[in-house]
Design an enzyme around this catalytic site. Structure first.
Site, PDB file in Angstrom:
ATOM      1  N   GLU A  59       0.736  -1.229  -0.089  1.00 39.01           N
ATOM      2  CA  GLU A  59      -0.068   0.017   0.173  1.00 39.01           C
ATOM      3  C   GLU A  59       0.911   1.224  -0.020  1.00 39.01           C
ATOM      4  OE1 GLU A  59      -2.342  -3.454   1.606  1.00 39.01           O
ATOM      5  OE2 GLU A  59      -0.374  -2.766   2.195  1.00 39.01           O
ATOM      6  N   PRO A 267      11.891 -13.107   0.208  1.00 40.05           N
ATOM      7  CA  PRO A 267      10.649 -13.321   1.202  1.00 40.05           C
ATOM      8  C   PRO A 267      10.022 -12.244   1.424  1.00 40.05           C
ATOM      9  CG  PRO A 267      12.597 -14.605   1.901  1.00 40.05           C
ATOM     10  CD  PRO A 267      13.281 -13.547   0.960  1.00 40.05           C
ATOM     11  N   ARG A 268       8.814 -12.167   1.538  1.00 33.73           N
ATOM     12  CA  ARG A 268       7.831 -10.937   1.719  1.00 33.73           C
ATOM     13  C   ARG A 268       7.966 -10.258   3.211  1.00 33.73           C
ATOM     14  NH1 ARG A 268       5.047  -7.150  -0.872  1.00 33.73           N
ATOM     15  NH2 ARG A 268       3.078  -6.270   0.452  1.00 33.73           N
ATOM     16  N   MET A 308      15.706  -4.820   3.014  1.00 29.91           N
ATOM     17  CA  MET A 308      14.432  -3.750   2.716  1.00 29.91           C
ATOM     18  C   MET A 308      14.788  -2.828   1.507  1.00 29.91           C
ATOM     19  SD  MET A 308      12.203  -5.406   4.522  1.00 29.91           S
ATOM     20  CE  MET A 308      10.792  -4.224   4.192  1.00 29.91           C
ATOM     21  N   GLU A 310      15.185  -3.131  -1.547  1.00 30.64           N
ATOM     22  CA  GLU A 310      16.082  -3.389  -2.903  1.00 30.64           C
ATOM     23  C   GLU A 310      15.393  -4.237  -4.008  1.00 30.64           C
ATOM     24  OE1 GLU A 310      20.463  -3.447  -2.387  1.00 30.64           O
ATOM     25  OE2 GLU A 310      19.739  -4.890  -0.884  1.00 30.64           O
ATOM     26  N   ASN A 334       1.684  -7.167  -6.544  1.00 30.30           N
ATOM     27  CA  ASN A 334       1.905  -6.577  -7.805  1.00 30.30           C
ATOM     28  C   ASN A 334       2.865  -6.936  -8.699  1.00 30.30           C
ATOM     29  OD1 ASN A 334       1.438  -4.421  -9.634  1.00 30.30           O
ATOM     30  ND2 ASN A 334       2.199  -2.725  -8.236  1.00 30.30           N
ATOM     31  N   LEU A 336       3.349  -4.928 -11.506  1.00 30.31           N
ATOM     32  CA  LEU A 336       3.591  -4.021 -12.380  1.00 30.31           C
ATOM     33  C   LEU A 336       5.118  -3.720 -12.143  1.00 30.31           C
ATOM     34  CD1 LEU A 336       0.126  -1.777 -11.995  1.00 30.31           C
ATOM     35  CD2 LEU A 336       1.197  -3.353 -13.810  1.00 30.31           C
ATOM     36  N   GLU A 337       5.446  -3.804 -11.037  1.00 30.17           N
ATOM     37  CA  GLU A 337       7.007  -3.533 -10.828  1.00 30.17           C
ATOM     38  C   GLU A 337       7.964  -4.306 -11.636  1.00 30.17           C
ATOM     39  OE1 GLU A 337       9.004  -1.897  -6.700  1.00 30.17           O
ATOM     40  OE2 GLU A 337       8.124  -3.892  -6.857  1.00 30.17           O
TER      41      GLU A 337
END
Length: 427
Positions: A59, A267-268, A308, A310, A334, A336-337
């Site tokens: 978000e 990983p997320r 984080m 990168e 997403n 789109l990146e």
């Protein structure tokens, strides 16, 4: 369920919510920091014209072009961003540093929300995507503060959940001044749940209006040299628990067909970094960790992106990408990146959080769906061994992004119509 019963339930659950923050902090210490902000008992900060709520990393990323436009107004709009997660806070800091202050989202209790609004005094609230907090909305409505649900999306799965508390949901949705939906299907689901049709508009997804970070391509080129300029590389981005195993299985098949191929595994959630590293080693694959600045040798099979901020660089530097949260029923992330920088992108069957974007890319030939690890492996082998096909698919994806730009302008018209000048503190 009535709002009174909802509020009573939150009061009962508050101690457990605090315990959950402590439990999560055992793996991610940031969760036990700044808890006073979640209760709105910290000292008041500078007043904000616009409060933007963006729950987590995705978000915040979606809100970035909107925030930049607000900062570019003359005079610049004073923006405060709240997130629920530390990873969201970190993404905001990486993108805006001290230009945009951050607080953690207050718990949705009337007294807490009231204190937060007293401290921040916004003229407008912008909530990103699917955050529906009944007491926050009711409190803002009582104070005459307009609230926009921006880039709003609502999957059929989420709509079914909201229908279980239809009375509460309908009351909350009617507190939004406008719901700026990503698609017609999203708009119709909000209306079916009780939103007033005249307050629902289809503005598109502002994620198509994303801008690549400055110097991204130069950073990607340097990263590619670090990995090994001539070797095939694919990235598995934002993987969830239960997804790394099939991804690693797929990579073993890829390396059997494409010797020397490198998997960049990201990983997320940061609390999973060490567990995923252990899993890679147990699978018998050689590992290099970004956080430890370990060299990526020709023999390295997996490069773990355990830092984080990168991920955009990793994606732009890769030959192909898989977007996680989609081999397991997490709803996906997403695409789109990757599409925006011309990288061919694959997604698993569980992409309901980004259904419209996924459908647009896949129907245009700029992305592909896979059912499982076997199909993922086959697709990556095909892409990594055919540069012409990669370029063709990547260009299709880039075209979809360009053709769908413009949602930000439509959203900004909604914002400008509701943003009233607010004098600076002390005036």
């Amino acid at each position: 369920m009535t709002r009174g019963l909802y509020t009573l339930s939150l009061h009962i659950l508050l101690p457990f919510a605090l315990l959950r923050l402590y439990w999560r902090s055992l793996k991610s210490p940031a969760y036990r920091k700044r808890i006073s902000e979640r209760l709105a008992i910290q000292p008041a900060g500078p007043a904000a014209q616009v409060w933007v709520h963006a729950v987590s990393v995705g978000e915040v990323q979606a809100a970035e072009p909107l925030i930049r436009r607000l900062l570019a107004r003359d005079p610049p709009t004073r923006v405060l961003v709240t997130t629920t997660t530390p990873t969201g806070a970190e993404r905001l800091r990486a993108r805006f540093a001290a230009r945009v202050p951050h607080r953690y989202t207050p718990f949705d209790l009337p007294a807490v929300v009231g204190r937060f609004l007293d401290q921040t005094d916004p003229s407008l609230v912008i909530v990103m995507e699917t955050e529906i907090w009944p007491n926050m909305l009711a409190t803002c409505a009582a104070r005459g503060i307009p609230v926009i649900l921006a880039n709003a999306r609502l999957s059929e799965r989420s709509a079914r959940g909201y229908r279980r508390v239809a009375r509460l949901t309908g009351e909350a949705l009617r507190c939004f001044d406008i719901i700026a939906a990503q698609s017609e299907a999203d708009a119709q689901r909000f209306i079916a749940l009780g939103a007033e049709p005249r307050r629902v508009a289809v503005t598109g997804s502002i994620k198509f209006d994303l801008c690549s970070p400055a110097g991204l391509l130069d950073q990607a080129e340097a990263m590619r040299r670090f990995w090994g300029a001539g070797r095939p590389v694919w990235v598995a981005a934002s993987t969830h628990d239960g997804e790394d195993e099939p991804v690693l299985m797929a990579h073993k098949h890829v390396r059997a067909a494409v010797p020397g191929a490198l998997l960049v595994l990201v990983p997320r959630h940061p609390e999973r970094f060490d567990r995923v590293a252990d899993l890679v080693v147990k699978q018998g694959l050689t590992l290099a960790r970004r956080s430890r600045r370990e060299p990526c040798e020709p023999s390295t099979a997996v490069f773990l992106g355990d830092t984080m901020g990168e991920l955009p660089v990793f994606i732009a530097a890769a030959d192909a990408a898989f977007i996680g949260g989609s081999l397991v029923p997490a709803g996906g992330h997403n695409l789109l990146e990757a599409a925006s920088v011309g990288v061919p992108v694959a997604v698993g069957p569980h992409h309901f959080n980004f259904a419209a974007i996924t459908d647009s890319l896949c129907s245009a030939g700029g992305a592909a769906r896979v059912a499982d690890a076997t199909e993922l492996a086959d697709l990556m082998v095909a892409w990594l061994t055919d540069a012409t096909e990669r370029a063709r698919i990547g260009e299709k994806g880039r075209q979809v992004v360009e053709q769908n730009r413009g949602a930000l302008e439509r959203l900004m018209r909604c914002v400008e119509a509701r943003l009233t000048p607010k004098p600076a503190a002390g005036n």
